[in-house]
Design a protein around this motif. Structure first.
Motif, mmCIF file in Angstrom:
data_model
loop_
_atom_site.group_PDB
_atom_site.id
_atom_site.type_symbol
_atom_site.label_atom_id
_atom_site.label_comp_id
_atom_site.label_asym_id
_atom_site.label_seq_id
_atom_site.Cartn_x
_atom_site.Cartn_y
_atom_site.Cartn_z
ATOM 1 N N ARG A 278 0.830 -1.211 0.000
ATOM 2 C CA ARG A 278 0.000 0.000 0.000
ATOM 3 C C ARG A 278 0.867 1.264 0.000
ATOM 4 N NH1 ARG A 278 -2.576 -0.931 4.387
ATOM 5 N NH2 ARG A 278 -4.255 -2.135 3.455
ATOM 6 N N ARG A 279 1.962 1.221 0.757
ATOM 7 C CA ARG A 279 2.857 2.378 0.780
ATOM 8 C C ARG A 279 3.514 2.604 -0.577
ATOM 9 N NH1 ARG A 279 3.722 4.710 5.860
ATOM 10 N NH2 ARG A 279 4.638 6.310 4.545
ATOM 11 N N MET A 280 3.860 1.525 -1.273
ATOM 12 C CA MET A 280 4.447 1.672 -2.606
ATOM 13 C C MET A 280 3.417 2.173 -3.604
ATOM 14 S SD MET A 280 7.330 -1.295 -3.182
ATOM 15 C CE MET A 280 6.314 -2.751 -2.930
ATOM 16 N N LEU A 281 2.167 1.788 -3.429
ATOM 17 C CA LEU A 281 1.100 2.263 -4.313
ATOM 18 C C LEU A 281 0.920 3.772 -4.183
ATOM 19 C CD1 LEU A 281 -1.129 1.584 -6.306
ATOM 20 C CD2 LEU A 281 -2.582 0.910 -4.393
ATOM 21 N N ILE A 282 0.951 4.255 -2.953
ATOM 22 C CA ILE A 282 0.850 5.700 -2.724
ATOM 23 C C ILE A 282 2.047 6.415 -3.343
ATOM 24 C CG2 ILE A 282 0.815 7.512 -0.962
ATOM 25 C CD1 ILE A 282 -0.557 5.374 0.891
ATOM 26 N N LEU A 283 3.247 5.874 -3.104
ATOM 27 C CA LEU A 283 4.467 6.491 -3.636
ATOM 28 C C LEU A 283 4.448 6.542 -5.152
ATOM 29 C CD1 LEU A 283 8.098 6.170 -2.610
ATOM 30 C CD2 LEU A 283 7.505 5.386 -4.905
ATOM 31 N N SER A 284 3.922 5.504 -5.791
ATOM 32 C CA SER A 284 3.949 5.451 -7.256
ATOM 33 C C SER A 284 3.209 6.636 -7.867
ATOM 34 C CB SER A 284 3.342 4.143 -7.748
ATOM 35 O OG SER A 284 1.947 4.094 -7.497
ATOM 36 N N SER A 285 2.198 7.144 -7.172
ATOM 37 C CA SER A 285 1.476 8.315 -7.668
ATOM 38 C C SER A 285 2.100 9.611 -7.162
ATOM 39 C CB SER A 285 0.011 8.236 -7.232
ATOM 40 O OG SER A 285 -0.723 9.325 -7.724
ATOM 41 N N GLU A 286 2.457 9.608 -5.869
ATOM 42 C CA GLU A 286 2.971 10.845 -5.263
ATOM 43 C C GLU A 286 4.344 11.230 -5.790
ATOM 44 O OE1 GLU A 286 4.451 12.418 -0.853
ATOM 45 O OE2 GLU A 286 2.973 10.804 -0.971
ATOM 46 N N ASP A 287 5.244 10.272 -5.956
ATOM 47 C CA ASP A 287 6.649 10.579 -6.257
ATOM 48 C C ASP A 287 7.089 10.239 -7.678
ATOM 49 O OD1 ASP A 287 7.620 11.547 -3.633
ATOM 50 O OD2 ASP A 287 7.022 9.558 -2.974
ATOM 51 N N ILE A 288 6.273 9.467 -8.405
ATOM 52 C CA ILE A 288 6.608 9.107 -9.790
ATOM 53 C C ILE A 288 5.575 9.680 -10.750
ATOM 54 C CG2 ILE A 288 6.933 7.206 -11.406
ATOM 55 C CD1 ILE A 288 7.954 5.542 -9.012
ATOM 56 N N GLY A 289 4.322 9.430 -10.452
ATOM 57 C CA GLY A 289 3.238 10.059 -11.197
ATOM 58 C C GLY A 289 3.351 9.891 -12.693
ATOM 59 N N ASN A 290 3.187 11.003 -13.404
ATOM 60 C CA ASN A 290 3.166 10.963 -14.864
ATOM 61 C C ASN A 290 4.551 10.953 -15.499
ATOM 62 O OD1 ASN A 290 0.365 10.825 -15.155
ATOM 63 N ND2 ASN A 290 0.180 13.022 -14.788
ATOM 64 N N ALA A 291 5.596 10.937 -14.666
ATOM 65 C CA ALA A 291 6.929 10.715 -15.222
ATOM 66 C C ALA A 291 7.028 9.285 -15.753
ATOM 67 C CB ALA A 291 8.003 10.955 -14.165
ATOM 68 N N ASN A 292 6.252 8.383 -15.134
ATOM 69 C CA ASN A 292 6.154 7.001 -15.596
ATOM 70 C C ASN A 292 4.832 6.434 -15.088
ATOM 71 O OD1 ASN A 292 6.415 4.353 -16.377
ATOM 72 N ND2 ASN A 292 7.961 3.825 -14.846
ATOM 73 N N PRO A 293 3.730 6.672 -15.788
ATOM 74 C CA PRO A 293 2.415 6.214 -15.318
ATOM 75 C C PRO A 293 2.318 4.707 -15.106
ATOM 76 C CG PRO A 293 2.185 7.772 -17.129
ATOM 77 C CD PRO A 293 3.639 7.415 -17.049
ATOM 78 N N THR A 294 3.182 3.943 -15.776
ATOM 79 C CA THR A 294 3.162 2.491 -15.604
ATOM 80 C C THR A 294 3.524 2.089 -14.181
ATOM 81 O OG1 THR A 294 3.813 2.273 -17.924
ATOM 82 C CG2 THR A 294 4.024 0.306 -16.572
ATOM 83 N N ALA A 295 4.231 2.959 -13.473
ATOM 84 C CA ALA A 295 4.624 2.653 -12.092
ATOM 85 C C ALA A 295 3.395 2.427 -11.218
ATOM 86 C CB ALA A 295 5.492 3.775 -11.525
ATOM 87 N N PHE A 296 2.370 3.218 -11.449
ATOM 88 C CA PHE A 296 1.133 3.066 -10.671
ATOM 89 C C PHE A 296 0.481 1.719 -10.957
ATOM 90 C CE2 PHE A 296 -3.455 3.599 -10.053
ATOM 91 C CZ PHE A 296 -3.479 4.068 -8.740
ATOM 92 N N ILE A 297 0.471 1.332 -12.221
ATOM 93 C CA ILE A 297 -0.111 0.033 -12.599
ATOM 94 C C ILE A 297 0.690 -1.099 -11.963
ATOM 95 C CG2 ILE A 297 -0.600 -1.501 -14.551
ATOM 96 C CD1 ILE A 297 -0.915 1.081 -16.261
ATOM 97 N N MET A 298 2.004 -0.974 -11.997
ATOM 98 C CA MET A 298 2.887 -1.975 -11.398
ATOM 99 C C MET A 298 2.619 -2.107 -9.895
ATOM 100 S SD MET A 298 5.628 -3.950 -11.917
ATOM 101 C CE MET A 298 7.238 -4.440 -11.298
ATOM 102 N N ALA A 299 2.517 -0.970 -9.226
ATOM 103 C CA ALA A 299 2.299 -0.981 -7.775
ATOM 104 C C ALA A 299 0.923 -1.538 -7.438
ATOM 105 C CB ALA A 299 2.468 0.428 -7.213
ATOM 106 N N ASN A 300 -0.079 -1.192 -8.230
ATOM 107 C CA ASN A 300 -1.431 -1.696 -7.973
ATOM 108 C C ASN A 300 -1.496 -3.211 -8.189
ATOM 109 O OD1 ASN A 300 -4.239 -1.172 -7.326
ATOM 110 N ND2 ASN A 300 -4.685 -1.682 -9.445
ATOM 111 N N ASN A 301 -0.838 -3.683 -9.248
ATOM 112 C CA ASN A 301 -0.793 -5.125 -9.494
ATOM 113 C C ASN A 301 -0.048 -5.850 -8.369
ATOM 114 O OD1 ASN A 301 -2.225 -4.913 -11.855
ATOM 115 N ND2 ASN A 301 -0.452 -4.955 -13.193
#
Length: 425
Positions: A278-301
């Motif tokens: 859950r913490r990585m999922l939050i980070l994927s949006s807060e700290d990576i965001g649209n620099a690499n949107p796939t990060a959010f998908i990766m964290a959610n999966n």
């Protein structure tokens, strides 16, 4: 071997139960149910050491029901089925005497494990009481949650903790034989963090470490002893938050080595896999965001995967995700944008929606010009028509500022091409 202090003074009757008056006080929502012995299936949600297990045992005792207890950490579907089979054989179907099955840390059960409880709960073979420190809306499957009432237990107040200490000194067979002076209690109360079990464990540690004779407990003495006996990883204590902080900061700082090290510390400490994910999922949006949107998908999966797999295999998935996030380009532009927008809303209040952006579902609204001058973007070249989308009072305010990375630099060019000098892109 002598039982720990917290176990020795665990209350056996409702009248001895400390705290949670909103549940078991005179006007408490559970009080009458317990008195009548008609207990629905329940989920107790609250911080560690707030009496969830104790309350379940008291309910079983006061309602004269068989009591079975399982821990989600070391129980599987077979253990659940064994208890259900015993409950069915007891002949308590749809009576006030059907057995209570208490499951500690029910949030650690996988979906299949929780599914195995459904029929027994629905048909009344057992009354389920689950205990969780995590929000049951996220951790308990909807089908099971809908069959249970959720009761929230609060952390012990300062007064509750002081009562607990006095009870330990006056009623425990070991402690009442000792001469104990509680000269200062601030450190004991602060270190407990509202966790009654932790308070009693620290208190017992200090008492046992003191020389024979009169025992005087001070803040300095407590702090010194606790520091000497700090465990490597306390899932509910200060180090828990320090380590996850180091983990998140390592990922944010693009260091996969630090990220995997701190991940290993959490894994070895038995941290809940879903907490880490859950913490990585939050980070994927807060700290990576649209620099690499796939990060959010990766964290959610990752979150979905570890929710069904658990240890030990989940450590591999968590490691893969942590390394991916650490080596991704970083941007907090979306995070900063919503913060900026919220600040503007607080400062400017409820600014009116421009007429051309308003919906016009009625004849009167159409006559008033609602939506009349709105330009439908797809009717224009490049699917863009220059018009105002902010209230007049803040027109031209740039709320979103693209980050300095390849993907968002492209976004900046896109916006500059469309809006020219309006927002300063």
């Amino acid at each position: 071997m002598e039982a720990p202090l917290a176990e020795r003074i665990r209350p056996k009757k409702l009248e001895d139960y400390i705290s949670q008056s909103h549940l078991v006080g005179i006007e408490g929502s559970l009080t009458q149910q317990i008195a009548k012995g008609i207990i629905p299936s329940l989920i107790f949600w609250g911080p560690p050491g707030t009496g969830k297990t104790t309350l379940a045992q008291i309910i079983a005792e006061e309602s004269k029901r068989p009591f079975y207890i399982l821990s989600a950490i070391n129980s599987g579907v077979k253990d659940i089925r064994d208890v259900i089979d015993k409950a069915k054989q007891s002949g308590g179907l749809f009576t006030a005497k059907n057995p209570i099955l208490f499951i500690d840390e029910i949030h650690r059960f996988s979906k299949s494990q929780q599914d195995s409880l459904l029929a027994a709960v629905e048909k009344g073979w057992i009354t389920l009481i689950g205990a969780t420190t995590e929000n049951p809306s996220f951790e308990v499957i909807p089908a099971l949650l809908s069959r249970c009432q959720v009761y929230v237990l609060n952390a012990f107040s300062k007064g509750d903790l002081e009562i607990l200490l006095k009870r330990a000194m006056n009623e425990d067979v070991v402690m009442r034989e000792k001469k104990i002076e509680l000269r200062e209690t601030e450190a004991l109360l602060r270190l407990s963090g509202g966790d009654g079990r932790k308070l009693l464990n620290i208190f017992e540690l200090v008492v046992n470490a003191s020389p024979d004779g009169e025992i005087v407990i001070t803040n300095d003495q407590v702090l010194k002893l606790v520091q000497q006996n700090t465990v490597l990883y306390d899932k509910t204590g200060e180090q828990h938050y320090d380590i996850v902080s180091a983990f998140i900061k390592s990922i944010r700082g693009s260091d996969p080595n630090g990220a995997v090290y701190w991940l290993a510390r959490m894994v070895e400490g038995g941290e809940d896999v879903k907490f880490i994910a859950r913490r990585m999922l939050i980070l994927s949006s807060e700290d990576i965001g649209n620099a690499n949107p796939t990060a959010f998908i990766m964290a959610n999966n990752t979150f979905q995967a570890v929710s069904t797999i658990g240890y030990p295999e989940s450590r591999i998935i968590l490691s893969q995700c942590a390394v991916y996030l650490a080596t991704s380009p970083k941007s907090n532009s979306s995070y900063m944008a919503i913060g900026q927008a919220q600040q503007i809303v607080k400062q400017t209040g409820d600014l009116p929606v421009p007429i051309h952006l308003r919906n016009a579902p009625t004849k009167l609204m159409k006559e008033l010009g609602y939506g009349e001058e709105y330009k439908y973007a797809h009717d224009f070249q490049n699917n863009f028509a220059e018009q105002e989308f902010l209230p007049d009072a803040i027109s031209g305010t740039a709320i979103y500022t693209p980050g300095n990375n390849s993907r968002e630099n492209g976004t900046r060019e896109f916006l500059k091409n469309r809006w020219k000098d309006k927002y300063g892109y």
